[in-house]
Design an enzyme around this catalytic site. Structure first.
Site, short mmCIF file in Angstrom:
data_model
loop_
_atom_site.label_atom_id
_atom_site.label_comp_id
_atom_site.label_asym_id
_atom_site.label_seq_id
_atom_site.Cartn_x
_atom_site.Cartn_y
_atom_site.Cartn_z
N SER A 78 -2.30 -0.36 2.24
CA SER A 78 -1.98 -1.31 2.83
C SER A 78 -3.12 -2.38 3.54
O SER A 78 -4.14 -1.69 3.86
CB SER A 78 -1.33 -0.63 4.39
OG SER A 78 -1.15 -1.64 5.39
N CYS A 79 -2.66 -3.41 3.91
CA CYS A 79 -3.71 -4.54 4.29
C CYS A 79 -4.00 -4.26 5.72
O CYS A 79 -4.89 -4.65 6.40
CB CYS A 79 -3.15 -6.01 4.25
SG CYS A 79 -1.77 -6.08 5.39
N SER A 80 -3.35 -3.20 6.54
CA SER A 80 -3.34 -2.71 7.92
C SER A 80 -4.08 -1.30 7.94
O SER A 80 -4.25 -0.96 9.11
CB SER A 80 -2.21 -2.70 8.53
OG SER A 80 -1.41 -3.69 8.44
#
Length: 467
Positions: free
Chosen positions: A248-250
């Site tokens: 995830s980019c998060s």
């Protein structure tokens, strides 16, 4: 098939999508739009299909892990369906007697969606559902490794469409193997583009001449201050950092910890599966052996990652991720950037003010606009971050990758695509959601004039500056 034939195939797909969309809109209703969205959602959420898509994604991309992709496919889709369940997206959606304006919902047309290999089922499903809910057709352009997952997802959706008599041409994909040329053609001939993935694709989208919804680069920094519950923070960070092997980019990429609790936090992190690594140079040499991220480490299970970094005998057997001590930020310090792996940079700072300064440095290097996290019991500090930092989201006392894209215990829209505002080079600062797939026609009627006197507007100004 030559390059021109490839582009002709893209043209034909979009032509079919446009014809299907025109009928979908002309003969549309809220019920029809809702039913099509439900069909697409069930296509990925039905348990056996969900599992197959998760297994196929890991098998073909080599990224992430099956259990977490199953969870992601289910919860992201369920949350989205909750978000759109009461949304009015057909016909008259607002009438305001005071302004005399009536708003009529209108589709965008044909959506072109570029799909990342990190989420080759969940992200396209999210875009497809939003598109259908708002009366659009959609054409996917997956990464080469994501083609099998997209093909399978579309087959499942078309099977559900058969049950309700819906036109399969509403949901299609660019045929054959993925390529930059075919993606570029899709960008140029769609009515709206949704791009999640590489910043190269984002730049191409914005320069294509077509309206675009695109996202910025992730490089999440999380601050741990002296007021927080250290054990809770460590557990949430570990759960988030390790989910789907940090695809995830998060996912947290940097942990910035104030000096007063640094040592205790390291102990709490160890109890949760986060192993402290002091040999920064050794990790960097293995993680970027040729200046590029080591594919043997990217989005791999903990044991595979540890083996690829030659750390088998240097970390506890229950290690879930690595926290590597470092101080530097910038191009000469690769640990300060996104790592797409179960590796986080760990910074020690003197106090909260120092944490804000360090986080600002990291965001200036990479990840501006996306999001930051804060573990603290001081409510004013979250506001301070929101005022001081170039970020669109401040996630407070939550597992970051679960919270940023919407969660059942916060108010963010469920999404897998995060707009990063002007800081991240984006036109939006919100999570991409259903409202971005809709436009409106406004019927404007005459109303009694609302015209102020000059005194009403400038009276206070004149008192200060004179006339």
């Amino acid at each position: 098939m030559n390059a021109q034939d490839d582009l002709t195939q893209v043209d034909l797909v979009v032509t079919r999508a446009r014809k299907a969309q025109q009928d979908y809109e002309k003969n549309g209703s809220q019920c029809r739009y809702d039913r099509a969205a439900q069909a697409a959602a069930w296509a990925i959420m039905e348990p056996s299909r969900n599992r197959h898509l998760a297994e196929l994604a890991v098998q073909t991309t080599g990224l992430g892990n099956v259990p977490d992709k199953i969870t992601k496919n289910h919860r992201k889709t369920l949350g989205l369906m909750r978000d759109i369940s009461e949304a009015k997206t057909f016909g008259i959606i607002d009438e305001n007697a005071q302004t005399g304006i009536t708003e009529i919902a209108r589709p965008m047309g044909v959506i072109g969606a570029v799909v990342p290999s990190t989420n080759p089922a969940a992200t396209p499903a999210n875009n497809i559902i939003n598109a259908l809910k708002c009366g659009n057709a959609i054409v996917l352009s997956p990464s080469p490794k994501g083609v099998p997952s997209c093909e399978t997802l579309l087959r499942y959706i078309h099977s559900e469409f058969d049950k309700i008599g819906e036109n399969p041409d509403l949901v299609q994909m660019v045929p054959g193997k993925g390529s930059k040329e075919k993606t570029q053609r899709l960008l140029e001939i769609s009515d709206l583009i949704v791009v999640t993935g590489s910043q190269n694709n984002v730049k191409r989208a914005y320069s294509s001449g077509t309206p675009a919804l695109a996202v910025g680069a992730g490089n999440v920094t999380v601050i741990v201050d002296e007021t927080c519950d250290l054990n809770a923070a460590a557990q949430k960070i570990t759960a988030s950092k390790t989910f789907d092997n940090a695809t995830s980019c998060s996912s947290e990429n940097a942990l910035v910890v104030v000096d007063a609790v640094y040592d205790d936090f390291v102990l709490a992190l160890a109890a949760s599966g986060g192993a402290l690594i002091k040999d920064e140079a050794g990790v960097v040499a293995k993680l970027w052996p040729d200046g590029h991220l080591n594919r043997s480490v990217i989005a791999q299970d903990a044991d595979e990652m540890i083996r690829a970094l030659d750390l088998e005998n240097q970390v506890p057997p229950d290690t879930e991720f690595l926290a590597v001590e470092t101080e530097g930020v910038g191009p000469d310090h690769p640990l300060s950037g996104e790592k797409l792996s179960r590796v986080a940079a760990l910074y020690r700072v003197r106090d909260f003010e120092g944490a804000v300064q360090k986080t600002a440095q990291i965001l200036s290097h990479q990840g501006a606009g996306h999001s930051v996290g804060l573990h603290s019991t001081d409510p004013e500090r979250a506001i301070a971050l929101g005022v001081a930092l170039p970020t669109c989201r401040v996630i407070v006392n939550q597992a970051h990758c679960f919270a940023t894209g919407g969660a059942f215990n916060n108010g963010m829209p469920f999404s897998l695509s995060m707009g990063c505002g002007s800081w991240g080079g984006n036109s939006i600062d919100d999570n991409v959601h259903w409202k971005h797939f809709l436009q409106t026609t406004k019927v404007i009627r005459e109303i009694p004039p609302v015209e102020p006197e000059l005194e009403d507007i400038f009276g206070d100004y004149w008192q200060v500056a004179g006339q």
